[in-house]
Every structure is written in C-alpha cells, then in structure tokens.
Design a protein around this motif. Structure first.
Motif, short mmCIF file in Angstrom:
data_model
loop_
_atom_site.label_atom_id
_atom_site.label_comp_id
_atom_site.label_asym_id
_atom_site.label_seq_id
_atom_site.Cartn_x
_atom_site.Cartn_y
_atom_site.Cartn_z
N ASN A 223 -34.63 -53.58 -4.72
CA ASN A 223 -34.95 -54.59 -3.71
C ASN A 223 -33.84 -54.67 -2.67
O ASN A 223 -32.71 -55.06 -2.98
CB ASN A 223 -35.15 -55.96 -4.36
CG ASN A 223 -35.64 -56.99 -3.36
OD1 ASN A 223 -36.30 -56.65 -2.38
ND2 ASN A 223 -35.32 -58.26 -3.61
N ALA A 224 -34.17 -54.32 -1.45
CA ALA A 224 -33.21 -54.37 -0.35
C ALA A 224 -33.98 -54.25 0.96
O ALA A 224 -35.14 -53.83 0.97
CB ALA A 224 -32.19 -53.23 -0.47
N PRO A 225 -33.36 -54.64 2.07
CA PRO A 225 -34.02 -54.43 3.37
C PRO A 225 -34.45 -52.97 3.52
O PRO A 225 -33.75 -52.04 3.11
CB PRO A 225 -32.91 -54.79 4.37
CG PRO A 225 -32.04 -55.75 3.64
CD PRO A 225 -32.03 -55.27 2.21
N GLY A 226 -35.59 -52.80 4.13
CA GLY A 226 -36.22 -51.47 4.20
C GLY A 226 -37.45 -51.44 3.32
O GLY A 226 -38.45 -50.82 3.67
N LEU A 227 -37.38 -52.13 2.19
CA LEU A 227 -38.58 -52.33 1.36
C LEU A 227 -39.50 -53.34 2.05
O LEU A 227 -40.71 -53.34 1.85
CB LEU A 227 -38.18 -52.82 -0.03
CG LEU A 227 -39.29 -53.04 -1.05
CD1 LEU A 227 -40.06 -51.75 -1.29
CD2 LEU A 227 -38.72 -53.57 -2.35
N TRP A 228 -38.92 -54.20 2.86
CA TRP A 228 -39.64 -55.23 3.60
C TRP A 228 -38.95 -55.40 4.95
O TRP A 228 -37.82 -54.97 5.15
CB TRP A 228 -39.66 -56.56 2.83
CG TRP A 228 -38.38 -56.81 2.08
CD1 TRP A 228 -38.14 -56.52 0.77
CD2 TRP A 228 -37.14 -57.33 2.60
NE1 TRP A 228 -36.84 -56.84 0.43
CE2 TRP A 228 -36.21 -57.34 1.53
CE3 TRP A 228 -36.73 -57.79 3.83
CZ2 TRP A 228 -34.90 -57.80 1.68
CZ3 TRP A 228 -35.43 -58.24 4.00
CH2 TRP A 228 -34.53 -58.25 2.93
N ARG A 229 -39.65 -56.02 5.86
CA ARG A 229 -39.11 -56.28 7.19
C ARG A 229 -39.29 -57.76 7.52
O ARG A 229 -40.40 -58.29 7.43
CB ARG A 229 -39.82 -55.42 8.24
CG ARG A 229 -39.17 -55.46 9.63
CD ARG A 229 -39.86 -54.48 10.55
NE ARG A 229 -39.71 -53.11 10.09
CZ ARG A 229 -38.63 -52.37 10.33
NH1 ARG A 229 -37.60 -52.87 10.99
NH2 ARG A 229 -38.57 -51.13 9.89
N LEU A 230 -38.20 -58.42 7.85
CA LEU A 230 -38.26 -59.85 8.15
C LEU A 230 -38.96 -60.09 9.48
O LEU A 230 -38.82 -59.31 10.42
CB LEU A 230 -36.85 -60.44 8.20
CG LEU A 230 -36.09 -60.51 6.87
CD1 LEU A 230 -34.65 -60.96 7.10
CD2 LEU A 230 -36.78 -61.44 5.90
N PRO A 231 -39.70 -61.20 9.58
CA PRO A 231 -40.35 -61.52 10.85
C PRO A 231 -39.31 -61.91 11.90
O PRO A 231 -38.31 -62.56 11.60
CB PRO A 231 -41.25 -62.71 10.50
CG PRO A 231 -40.65 -63.31 9.28
CD PRO A 231 -40.02 -62.19 8.52
N GLN A 232 -39.55 -61.47 13.13
CA GLN A 232 -38.68 -61.82 14.25
C GLN A 232 -39.51 -62.48 15.33
O GLN A 232 -40.42 -61.85 15.88
CB GLN A 232 -37.99 -60.58 14.81
CG GLN A 232 -36.65 -60.26 14.19
CD GLN A 232 -35.96 -59.14 14.94
OE1 GLN A 232 -36.39 -57.99 14.90
NE2 GLN A 232 -34.87 -59.46 15.61
N PRO A 233 -39.24 -63.73 15.66
CA PRO A 233 -40.01 -64.39 16.71
C PRO A 233 -39.84 -63.67 18.04
O PRO A 233 -38.74 -63.24 18.40
CB PRO A 233 -39.40 -65.79 16.77
CG PRO A 233 -38.65 -65.96 15.49
CD PRO A 233 -38.21 -64.60 15.08
N GLY A 234 -40.93 -63.50 18.75
CA GLY A 234 -40.88 -62.92 20.09
C GLY A 234 -40.78 -63.99 21.14
O GLY A 234 -40.78 -65.20 20.85
N ALA A 235 -40.71 -63.56 22.40
CA ALA A 235 -40.56 -64.51 23.50
C ALA A 235 -41.74 -65.47 23.59
O ALA A 235 -41.60 -66.60 24.08
CB ALA A 235 -40.40 -63.73 24.81
N GLU A 236 -42.89 -65.02 23.10
CA GLU A 236 -44.09 -65.86 23.22
C GLU A 236 -44.30 -66.77 22.01
O GLU A 236 -45.27 -67.53 21.94
CB GLU A 236 -45.32 -64.96 23.41
CG GLU A 236 -45.84 -64.28 22.12
CD GLU A 236 -44.92 -63.19 21.59
OE1 GLU A 236 -45.14 -62.73 20.46
OE2 GLU A 236 -43.96 -62.81 22.30
#
Length: 482
Positions: A223-236
């Motif tokens: 379990n580490a980043p790459g197995l999943w991707r965190l959501p990133q808010p966009g400008a909208e």
C-alpha cells in the motif's frame, strides 16, 4: 538501499513464493544466471551494511543455498574471510550444485561453535516456502550466531506467503530478496523477523513477472501512492462537488468529532455531525465551527440525497438503534463507512453489513463478526470482503485492505504511536471524506490507511488530534508521490 529510503519506488505488486517460482520457470534467463545475480545482490548488501569480518554462509540444499554459495565466492573475491557450513548438499546436476562446485573456499562443520566464531552469518538454508520447521541442528546454528544474521530471501522457517513462522525463526538484521517483495515481508511477525529489507533486481524479464502475476488470481499489493491517486480539486470545484459526509454520533461525541474533522481534512466539501441525542448535539456545537450540526433525530437526514456518504459507528453504542440507523442508510443507498459501534451492533451477523462501502474492524471486532482471523490475515480479510460485498480494512500494525474482487493491500507505514484511542475514528473519517470525492471504495480505503500512517508523528506523546494536524502534510506527500 533499504525500505526507509525507497518505500515509494519499490514495485507495488507483491508475489507469493509460488508465483515467484512460476516466474523463474517462465523466464527466458537460465536459473544459474539468476542465481549468480541473486548471490551478487547478497554480497553487495553485505559489503554495503557490514565491515569485512569472519563470515559464515549456512547453505541449504535448494536454490536458496545456491545463492549462498555464490555470495560466499564473491565476498571471498572481495577479500572477506568466508567459509561455508553445509546443512545438506544440493541435488546433483542442479543449479545449486553448480554454484557449490564453484566454491573453492573452506567448508566447516555444521556446528554451533563455528557460527559463534563468525562476525556475520548468512542464512541461506531454506527458501520462502518452507515445508517444515527448521531442524534442531539448523536452529542451533542460527541461535549461536556470533554476529548479525543476513537472510537470503526470508529468514529460514518464515512463510513468505503470510509472514508466519513455522516453528522458531531467528530474526535477521538484514534480508535481501529479489524482483518483488512477498506478503510475508510486510505482514507481522514476518516484517519484524526480516529486519531491514533490500529488494534487488536480478534480471527477471518483465514478461515472466507479468505471467506470474497473471497466475496469482487474487492480486496483492504494497500500500503506497501509485496504487491509488488522491483527488485534486480543479479550478471549477466547489464544496458541493466535493461531496457531503454525515458522521452520526451519540454516547461518545468526541469520537464523532474526530471522524468529522478527519473527513473535512481529507477534502469533503461539507460535513454534518448528526446527533442522536440533545446531549450529543450540545457537545458537537462546542467543537469546530466548520462542521454542520443536525438532529436529533438522525433518520430524517437520510431523506436528503445530497447527503450521500455516511460514517456510522464512531462513538455510537453497539445497540438496536445503531443497527437500525445502519440498516436505514444502506436501504437508502448511501455509501457507508461502518466502524466501531456499527460493527458491534452486527456482531455474529456480518451479513447485516452487506451493502456498506467500507468496514473497518480491528482484530477483536473482526473476530466478533467473522471469527478469528487466524495466522493468514490476507485470506481472512479477503474472505470477509467476499462474504459481505464490501471493502474490509482489517486494522493493525500490518493493516490489510481487501476488496470483494480479491485485491488486497498490506500497509506498512504505520508507526506504533497510532496505537492510541481515537485514531480509528480518524481513519473512518478520512475514508468517508475520500469516498465523498468519488474515490472508489478500495482505493479510498487504501489511501485512508496510508494517509493515517503518514500523518502520525512517530515519537512518544502522540494522540489522535496530532494525526489530524498531520493530515495536510500527508495529503501533500500523497499527491506528490501518486
């Protein structure tokens, strides 16, 4: 290189010992060439970690022993004083026998006094799939080691599939393994018995590894980043796009407040603290001003479809009312993270959790729901996930996250400081906050577990509130590595 330096760069796939054996067979690279590369990796790790000293290689009859013979030869060429003690000779005509024939150095009696005189003992006795415990003679050799033990692949007697020892296993100071980690390197007690880990590339072709992974059926991951991707808010983005989490709380309002704060930190656009009593509502209103307080009663909140994600259990009693709230949320089609009181309310009746998105039992709660996990936590978590059709987070220092489709991830970044009240509530809240941002349940659960470990200060004095404070930094790290 070791785990602390490379935890994000190591491959995420884990291979069972059986799959690794299939990779060897499927490889276009001859086994003697792979053995030479493995022995070279062991020798390099010894040179990198230890000063030149009297070294004794304990060689078994299989390919693990063959790796040991190669390492002995290369260390001797580097000027180290090396000898080999043979538990049993390799099978004639095999690659290990070829490696043994190339050893021209001293062969000592397989006797504890020889191990006691060594400054470094290299354990090349058994592979990662032992059929039986170590013999009394072999165990005596390792116990008598006069210096640190370097294990080849795994410490002898450790099952690489599940991290469980077959009989007594003498801990290694350093373990060198090849191509991919195995589950037993990360699951306890295997992780502790392995000491520091080195993962070496020995030239197994990608096609052979892919074939071995395809044959696994149920995939396992680190379990580490790459197995999943965190959501990133966009400008909208706006708060309504980032989802609305409801945290139901009652008898112990502090637990619900921790979960709600974690959901907010994890990025949920809106968080409602749903109070099961006026006393709880009063306590909630004295907390952070950014959380909405509603109720009692709680059930009418289910009529609002915008409140689509619920965390049920932190601070709730394991009673009929909690069971009813859980049933109502599931019947309404809400994405539910079930924890604590919600799990207790379903003790002995795990099918009542069917339809939840994520359930987060610790070992005791798991036992009351599904029966004792037993020595194979991977298999237990997978079986529970299949039974209820939900992602199961079997919490502990080696937390296992299992999906109903058979995927499972083993977490290994949690410091011991997390073993304190309230951190489970924080975990449930993080998972709820990520679900609200449309992460799939397996990925949300894996990310929540990793973020909790990354956010926790490793030193003494840590409390659950410290994990909350560390979440922004953990999220930044997860976004940078994903």
């Amino acid at each position: 290189m070791d785990e602390n330096a490379t935890r994000h760069r190591w491959p995420l796939d884990l291979l069972s010992p059986a799959a690794m054996a299939r990779a060897d067979v499927a490889s276009s690279v001859p086994v003697p060439v792979l053995m030479e590369a493995a022995g070279r990796a062991v020798a390099r790790a010894a040179v990198a970690r230890f000063r030149p000293c009297r070294t004794l290689v304990l060689a078994g009859p299989g390919n693990n022993g063959g790796d040991g013979y190669v390492a002995a030869r290369l260390l001797q060429q580097a000027g180290w004083p090396v000898a080999v003690a043979v538990m049993a000779p390799p099978r004639p005509g095999g690659p290990a026998a070829e490696a043994a024939a190339r050893w021209r150095g001293p062969v000592l009696p397989f006797a504890p006094e020889e191990a006691a005189r060594a400054g470094l003992v290299i354990d090349a006795l058994l592979g990662a799939a032992p059929m039986r415990p170590l013999s009394v003679e072999a165990l005596s050799m390792l116990r008598a080691a006069g210096g640190p033990v370097l294990a080849v692949d795994v410490p002898s007697g450790l099952d690489g599939a599940n991290g469980q020892p077959l009989g007594e296993v003498v801990p290694a100071k350093l373990t060198v393994t090849f191509a991919r980690l195995k589950p037993g390197h990360l699951l306890l007690p295997g992780r502790l018995l392995c000491g520091a880990l080195v993962l070496a590339d020995i030239g197994l072709p990608a096609a052979a590894l892919d074939a071995a992974l395809a044959g696994e059926g149920e995939r396992s991951f680190r379990n580490a980043p790459g197995l999943w991707r965190l959501p990133q808010p966009g400008a909208e983005s706006h708060k309504y796009k980032r989802g609305h989490v409801v945290v139901a709380g009652g008898a112990m309002p502090g637990a619900a407040r921790l979960a709600a704060a974690a959901a907010r930190r994890a990025g949920a656009g809106l968080v409602t603290l749903a109070a099961a009593s006026e006393t709880a509502a009063a306590a909630f209103r004295t907390g952070e001003p950014g959380a909405i307080v509603a109720g009692p009663p709680v059930a009418p909140l289910l009529e609002d479809a915008r409140r689509g994600h619920w965390v049920i259990g932190p601070g709730l009693p394991p009673d009929r009312e909690t069971r009813g709230l859980l049933a109502g949320a599931l019947a309404a089609g809400r994405a539910v993270v079930a924890d604590a009181g919600a799990l207790g309310a379903c003790a002995g009746e795990p099918d009542a959790l069917r339809g939840a998105a994520i359930v987060t039992p610790h070992s005791g709660e798991f036992a009351r729901l599904f029966g004792e996990a037993g020595p194979d936590r991977l298999a237990a978590a997978r079986g529970a996930a299949r039974r209820i059709g939900a992602v199961v987070v079997l919490k502990g220092p080696d937390t296992v996250v299992a999906s109903p489709d058979g995927r499972a991830a083993i977490n290994h970044n949690a410091p011991p400081s997390l073993a304190t009240a309230g951190t489970g509530d924080v975990l449930a809240g993080i998972a709820g906050g990520l679900l609200a941002q449309k992460m799939p349940p397996f990925e949300a659960a894996c990310a929540a577990v990793w973020l909790q470990g990354e956010a926790a200060p490793p030193g003494p004095g840590t409390i659950a509130e410290d994990v909350l404070a560390g979440l922004p930094g953990a999220l930044a790290a997860g976004l940078g590595e994903g």
